[in-house]
Design a protein around this motif. Structure first.
Motif, mmCIF file in Angstrom:
data_model
loop_
_atom_site.group_PDB
_atom_site.id
_atom_site.type_symbol
_atom_site.label_atom_id
_atom_site.label_comp_id
_atom_site.label_asym_id
_atom_site.label_seq_id
_atom_site.Cartn_x
_atom_site.Cartn_y
_atom_site.Cartn_z
ATOM 1 N N ALA A 22 39.883 22.590 8.042
ATOM 2 C CA ALA A 22 41.341 22.648 8.017
ATOM 3 C C ALA A 22 41.884 22.829 6.608
ATOM 4 O O ALA A 22 43.064 23.170 6.436
ATOM 5 C CB ALA A 22 41.925 21.381 8.630
ATOM 6 N N ARG A 23 41.059 22.630 5.573
ATOM 7 C CA ARG A 23 41.511 22.748 4.189
ATOM 8 C C ARG A 23 41.292 24.136 3.604
ATOM 9 O O ARG A 23 41.803 24.436 2.526
ATOM 10 C CB ARG A 23 40.787 21.719 3.304
ATOM 11 C CG ARG A 23 41.035 20.274 3.682
ATOM 12 C CD ARG A 23 40.507 19.355 2.585
ATOM 13 N NE ARG A 23 40.611 17.963 2.948
ATOM 14 C CZ ARG A 23 39.584 17.195 3.294
ATOM 15 N NH1 ARG A 23 38.372 17.720 3.314
ATOM 16 N NH2 ARG A 23 39.761 15.933 3.607
ATOM 17 N N ALA A 27 37.047 31.911 9.383
ATOM 18 C CA ALA A 27 37.125 32.723 10.592
ATOM 19 C C ALA A 27 38.151 32.168 11.564
ATOM 20 O O ALA A 27 38.772 32.919 12.320
ATOM 21 C CB ALA A 27 35.747 32.792 11.251
ATOM 22 N N VAL A 28 38.332 30.839 11.569
ATOM 23 C CA VAL A 28 39.323 30.202 12.422
ATOM 24 C C VAL A 28 40.438 29.681 11.522
ATOM 25 O O VAL A 28 40.181 28.877 10.622
ATOM 26 C CB VAL A 28 38.712 29.043 13.235
ATOM 27 C CG1 VAL A 28 39.749 28.417 14.141
ATOM 28 C CG2 VAL A 28 37.523 29.552 14.049
ATOM 29 N N LEU A 34 43.460 22.667 13.899
ATOM 30 C CA LEU A 34 44.195 21.438 14.164
ATOM 31 C C LEU A 34 45.057 21.517 15.417
ATOM 32 O O LEU A 34 45.677 20.519 15.802
ATOM 33 C CB LEU A 34 45.090 21.103 12.960
ATOM 34 C CG LEU A 34 44.358 20.879 11.637
ATOM 35 C CD1 LEU A 34 45.344 20.636 10.518
ATOM 36 C CD2 LEU A 34 43.384 19.706 11.759
ATOM 37 N N GLY A 35 45.131 22.694 16.056
ATOM 38 C CA GLY A 35 45.918 22.823 17.272
ATOM 39 C C GLY A 35 47.411 22.683 17.036
ATOM 40 O O GLY A 35 48.136 22.201 17.917
ATOM 41 N N MET A 36 47.914 23.153 15.887
ATOM 42 C CA MET A 36 49.317 22.947 15.536
ATOM 43 C C MET A 36 50.257 23.888 16.283
ATOM 44 O O MET A 36 51.459 23.627 16.365
ATOM 45 C CB MET A 36 49.497 23.109 14.028
ATOM 46 C CG MET A 36 48.706 22.106 13.209
ATOM 47 S SD MET A 36 48.817 22.398 11.428
ATOM 48 C CE MET A 36 50.564 22.120 11.143
ATOM 49 N N ASP A 37 49.756 25.000 16.805
ATOM 50 C CA ASP A 37 50.618 25.973 17.481
ATOM 51 C C ASP A 37 50.643 25.793 18.988
ATOM 52 O O ASP A 37 51.222 26.620 19.702
ATOM 53 C CB ASP A 37 50.158 27.399 17.144
ATOM 54 C CG ASP A 37 50.293 27.712 15.662
ATOM 55 O OD1 ASP A 37 51.224 27.161 15.041
ATOM 56 O OD2 ASP A 37 49.476 28.480 15.133
ATOM 57 N N GLU A 38 50.022 24.738 19.499
ATOM 58 C CA GLU A 38 49.993 24.482 20.934
ATOM 59 C C GLU A 38 51.183 23.621 21.344
ATOM 60 O O GLU A 38 51.450 22.583 20.727
ATOM 61 C CB GLU A 38 48.688 23.774 21.330
ATOM 62 C CG GLU A 38 47.462 24.671 21.286
ATOM 63 C CD GLU A 38 47.420 25.644 22.453
ATOM 64 O OE1 GLU A 38 48.183 25.433 23.426
ATOM 65 O OE2 GLU A 38 46.639 26.599 22.381
ATOM 66 N N ALA A 39 51.892 24.047 22.363
ATOM 67 C CA ALA A 39 52.999 23.246 22.887
ATOM 68 C C ALA A 39 52.440 22.058 23.674
ATOM 69 O O ALA A 39 51.406 22.188 24.351
ATOM 70 C CB ALA A 39 53.874 24.096 23.796
ATOM 71 N N VAL A 361 24.732 20.345 -2.159
ATOM 72 C CA VAL A 361 25.940 19.861 -1.502
ATOM 73 C C VAL A 361 26.744 19.062 -2.506
ATOM 74 O O VAL A 361 26.278 18.051 -3.026
ATOM 75 C CB VAL A 361 25.597 18.981 -0.273
ATOM 76 C CG1 VAL A 361 26.865 18.511 0.395
ATOM 77 C CG2 VAL A 361 24.728 19.760 0.684
ATOM 78 N N ARG A 362 27.952 19.536 -2.796
ATOM 79 C CA ARG A 362 28.835 18.815 -3.703
ATOM 80 C C ARG A 362 29.922 18.144 -2.879
ATOM 81 O O ARG A 362 30.626 18.813 -2.135
ATOM 82 C CB ARG A 362 29.481 19.775 -4.709
ATOM 83 C CG ARG A 362 28.468 20.484 -5.610
ATOM 84 C CD ARG A 362 29.192 21.400 -6.577
ATOM 85 N NE ARG A 362 28.260 22.108 -7.419
ATOM 86 C CZ ARG A 362 27.787 21.636 -8.569
ATOM 87 N NH1 ARG A 362 28.170 20.437 -8.973
ATOM 88 N NH2 ARG A 362 26.943 22.331 -9.290
ATOM 89 N N PRO A 363 30.072 16.826 -2.985
ATOM 90 C CA PRO A 363 31.119 16.171 -2.223
ATOM 91 C C PRO A 363 32.489 16.666 -2.645
ATOM 92 O O PRO A 363 32.740 16.914 -3.821
ATOM 93 C CB PRO A 363 30.932 14.680 -2.564
ATOM 94 C CG PRO A 363 30.168 14.662 -3.841
ATOM 95 C CD PRO A 363 29.307 15.894 -3.836
ATOM 96 N N ALA A 364 33.374 16.848 -1.642
ATOM 97 C CA ALA A 364 34.714 17.343 -1.931
ATOM 98 C C ALA A 364 35.507 16.282 -2.676
ATOM 99 O O ALA A 364 35.304 15.090 -2.500
ATOM 100 C CB ALA A 364 35.434 17.708 -0.622
ATOM 101 N N ARG A 365 36.425 16.749 -3.524
ATOM 102 C CA ARG A 365 37.275 15.817 -4.256
ATOM 103 C C ARG A 365 38.487 15.459 -3.411
ATOM 104 O O ARG A 365 39.163 16.320 -2.879
ATOM 105 C CB ARG A 365 37.741 16.439 -5.567
ATOM 106 C CG ARG A 365 36.620 16.589 -6.604
ATOM 107 C CD ARG A 365 37.172 17.100 -7.904
ATOM 108 N NE ARG A 365 36.124 17.219 -8.902
ATOM 109 C CZ ARG A 365 35.737 16.233 -9.696
ATOM 110 N NH1 ARG A 365 36.327 15.053 -9.577
ATOM 111 N NH2 ARG A 365 34.790 16.403 -10.581
#
Length: 401
Positions: A22-23, A27-28, A34-39, A361-365
């Motif tokens: 989501a950040r 491709a998606v 996050l399903g923000m456009d679903e009514a 693998v670098r942990p995200a900040r």
């Protein structure tokens, strides 16, 4: 479906992956992740729905029913859910008895599962759950259907399982797709039943079928107490005792052997739609006993063992795993690497071999510069936890969703 350690191991890393996806743009789109456009709800003014069957499940004194309805106009699936709770001194209903309970206004579960619905009072939710209403002039009627599913559009009706398998392989992983019910349910046009066998140890009916183009796929259904007549009805339908099998509906999954369908209903010539779970228990003639399932190829077998090892860790908790678990994890990882290198096109220098190397693998900040994918939360510094995370990242590309 009942919870198992293997199923319980999926939500934690799926939640983490959805937050990461989501950040960033991929491709998606993040809004779709996050399903923000679903009514929250969508009114369906006037629709005609065709039933593809039902699935019964049991949990103690509770019985649940999921009915799958196809909307030919939009080429989508809708799901009707019903639940019944019985008192401790009552015997819960199963199979055909449960099918006599109400499934929709004025219709039983069995009639709804093998019929068609015309409604002007339905509401669809984002996960494709549908609720019927009888308020005001809203009406819902259920009538029988002929079982002719040839009018269903693609991809609801599958005539080429190889094309379906290619589309399943190309779609995003499960944790990035919209959370929709019955997303893997399809109707299949059947040209020939190749073989039908029964595995007495697993209480499983297994069959091999061919689609309209002659491509093979498998059908498997296990015995469940809540559906005592399902296996007998499936064996009769596949054996031609209820007429020539024309179509089959069910939930499909990808395996190392190909596509496997867990059937919901059969459409037979002269009989119509046979909903397996609501059939009464009968005695079918003797079936050929299936031989032991052939072993998986080395790489899929090693990956399956790895998934089971990680599921055990989630079930016990990474802080509580015994030292033997770490040794087992290392041994399974070695077998995965060995099987990968021995697979065709998987030797040193190949793209598959290079892709399988341990990534950095670098942990995200998080906010404020703190490292860690979830803000300031740090994973426990535990040898087993680190090994599990590294192997999960290395094998994430093998997940098919």
């Amino acid at each position: 479906m009942p919870a198992t350690p293997r199923r319980s191991s999926r939500p934690p890393w799926r939640l983490f992956a959805r937050l990461r996806a989501a950040r960033i743009e991929g491709a998606v789109p993040p809004r779709a992740v996050l399903g923000m456009d679903e009514a929250p709800e969508t009114k369906l003014d006037y629709v005609r729905l065709v039933s593809l069957g039902a699935r019964l499940s049991a949990d103690g004194q509770e019985r649940r029913v999921e009915l799958v309805l196809a909307d030919p106009a939009s080429a989508s699936l809708l799901v009707v859910r019903r639940a019944f709770t019985y008192a401790e001194d009552q015997t819960p209903e199963d199979g055909a008895d449960l099918g006599r309970r109400q499934g929709a206004p004025g219709a039983t579960i069995e009639a709804l599962a093998r019929g068609q619905v015309v409604t002007s009072g339905a509401t669809r939710r984002p996960d494709r759950l549908v609720v019927f209403s009888t308020r005001g002039l809203q009406r819902t009627s259920v009538t029988p259907q002929s079982g002719d599913w040839s009018l269903l559009p693609a991809p609801l009706l599958v005539k080429d399982v190889s094309a379906l398998e290619a589309s399943l392989r190309a779609r995003p992983p499960r944790f990035l797709r919209p959370r929709q019910l019955a997303e893997n349910v399809h109707a299949f046009e059947v040209s020939r039943v190749v073989d039908v066998a029964y595995a007495p140890g697993a209480q499983l009916v297994r069959a091999e079928l061919e689609d309209a183009g002659g491509h093979g796929f498998f059908v498997e259904l296990s015995h469940r107490r809540v559906a005592p007549g399902a296996l007998d009805a499936l064996a009769e339908g596949l054996g031609g005792k209820r007429g020539q099998l024309r179509y089959l509906s069910g939930e499909v999954r990808r395996t190392a052997r190909g596509l496997v369908v867990e059937p919901l209903a059969l459409s037979c010539e002269g009989t119509g739609v046979v909903v397996l779970d609501v059939q009464p228990a009968t005695r079918t003639g003797p079936l050929r006993t299936a031989e032991d399932r052939p072993p998986l190829p080395p790489l899929p077998a090693a990956l399956a063992e790895l998934e089971g090892c990680l599921a055990d860790a989630v079930h016990q908790g990474l802080r509580h795993v015994v030292p033997a678990w770490t040794a087992r994890l290392s041994a399974v990882a070695a077998r995965v690497r060995e099987a990968r290198d021995e697979a065709p096109g998987g030797g040193p220098g190949s793209a598959r071999h290079d892709a399988g190397r341990r990534p950095r693998v670098r942990p995200a900040r998080g906010r404020g510069g703190a490292r860690g994918g979830l803000g300031r939360c740090r994973p426990p510094r535990h040898r087993g936890a680190r090994a599990a995370r590294e192997l999960r990242v290395r094998t994430l590309g093998n997940q098919t969703g």
